[in-house]
Motif scaffolding. Structure first.
Motif, PDB file in Angstrom:
ATOM      1  N   SER A 155      -4.897   0.266  -6.518  1.00  0.00           N
ATOM      2  CA  SER A 155      -5.726  -0.634  -5.723  1.00  0.00           C
ATOM      3  C   SER A 155      -4.875  -1.784  -5.203  1.00  0.00           C
ATOM      4  O   SER A 155      -3.955  -2.231  -5.869  1.00  0.00           O
ATOM      5  CB  SER A 155      -6.868  -1.197  -6.566  1.00  0.00           C
ATOM      6  OG  SER A 155      -7.623  -2.128  -5.814  1.00  0.00           O
ATOM      7  N   ASP A 156      -5.230  -2.276  -4.018  1.00  0.00           N
ATOM      8  CA  ASP A 156      -4.553  -3.466  -3.504  1.00  0.00           C
ATOM      9  C   ASP A 156      -5.317  -4.739  -3.872  1.00  0.00           C
ATOM     10  O   ASP A 156      -4.942  -5.833  -3.497  1.00  0.00           O
ATOM     11  CB  ASP A 156      -4.326  -3.376  -1.998  1.00  0.00           C
ATOM     12  CG  ASP A 156      -5.610  -3.230  -1.210  1.00  0.00           C
ATOM     13  OD1 ASP A 156      -6.699  -3.151  -1.816  1.00  0.00           O
ATOM     14  OD2 ASP A 156      -5.530  -3.173   0.030  1.00  0.00           O
ATOM     15  N   SER A 159       0.813  -1.217   0.000  1.00  0.00           N
ATOM     16  CA  SER A 159       0.000   0.000   0.000  1.00  0.00           C
ATOM     17  C   SER A 159       0.846   1.267   0.000  1.00  0.00           C
ATOM     18  O   SER A 159       0.447   2.279  -0.592  1.00  0.00           O
ATOM     19  CB  SER A 159      -0.967   0.009   1.187  1.00  0.00           C
ATOM     20  OG  SER A 159      -0.263  -0.036   2.403  1.00  0.00           O
ATOM     21  N   GLN A 168       0.480   4.308  -2.727  1.00  0.00           N
ATOM     22  CA  GLN A 168       0.310   5.711  -2.337  1.00  0.00           C
ATOM     23  C   GLN A 168       1.347   6.585  -3.037  1.00  0.00           C
ATOM     24  O   GLN A 168       1.021   7.674  -3.522  1.00  0.00           O
ATOM     25  CB  GLN A 168       0.427   5.865  -0.823  1.00  0.00           C
ATOM     26  CG  GLN A 168      -0.751   5.293  -0.073  1.00  0.00           C
ATOM     27  CD  GLN A 168      -0.539   5.322   1.432  1.00  0.00           C
ATOM     28  OE1 GLN A 168       0.426   5.885   1.935  1.00  0.00           O
ATOM     29  NE2 GLN A 168      -1.439   4.682   2.155  1.00  0.00           N
TER      30      GLN A 168
END
Length: 89
Positions: free
Chosen positions: A55-56, A40, A44
């Motif tokens: 998106s994860d 993540s 970012q």
């Protein structure tokens, strides 16, 4: 500038270099690029620096992408099938 969507599976240095070149070269708009990754913090950074969608969830944008880039090192894949394996012709 192309309007086709590109999705990157993996958001590491290789993906970042390609994204940077595409955006700087006016080949594609940042909002037409999406990236999925398990990190993540990396997502970012890519969103903040380049304005790309992130998106994860690994297969979130596969159905709308005209081009899918597998930007995952082989040793990081753990020999698992990719989320798009069933869609590759």
């Amino acid at each position: 500038m192309s309007q086709d969507k590109i999705h990157f599976i993996g958001g590491g240095q290789m993906a970042e270099a390609i994204i940077k070149a595409l955006i700087k070269g006016n080949s594609i708009a940042a909002n037409a690029i999406s990236v999925s990754d398990i990190d993540s913090a990396r997502l970012q950074l890519l969103h903040r620096h380049y304005g790309v969608q992130t998106s994860d969830i690994l297969d979130v944008d596969l159905s709308t992408a005209k081009i899918i880039v597998l930007a995952v090192r082989p040793q990081d894949s753990n020999h698992r099938p990719t989320p798009c394996q069933d869609s590759i012709n």
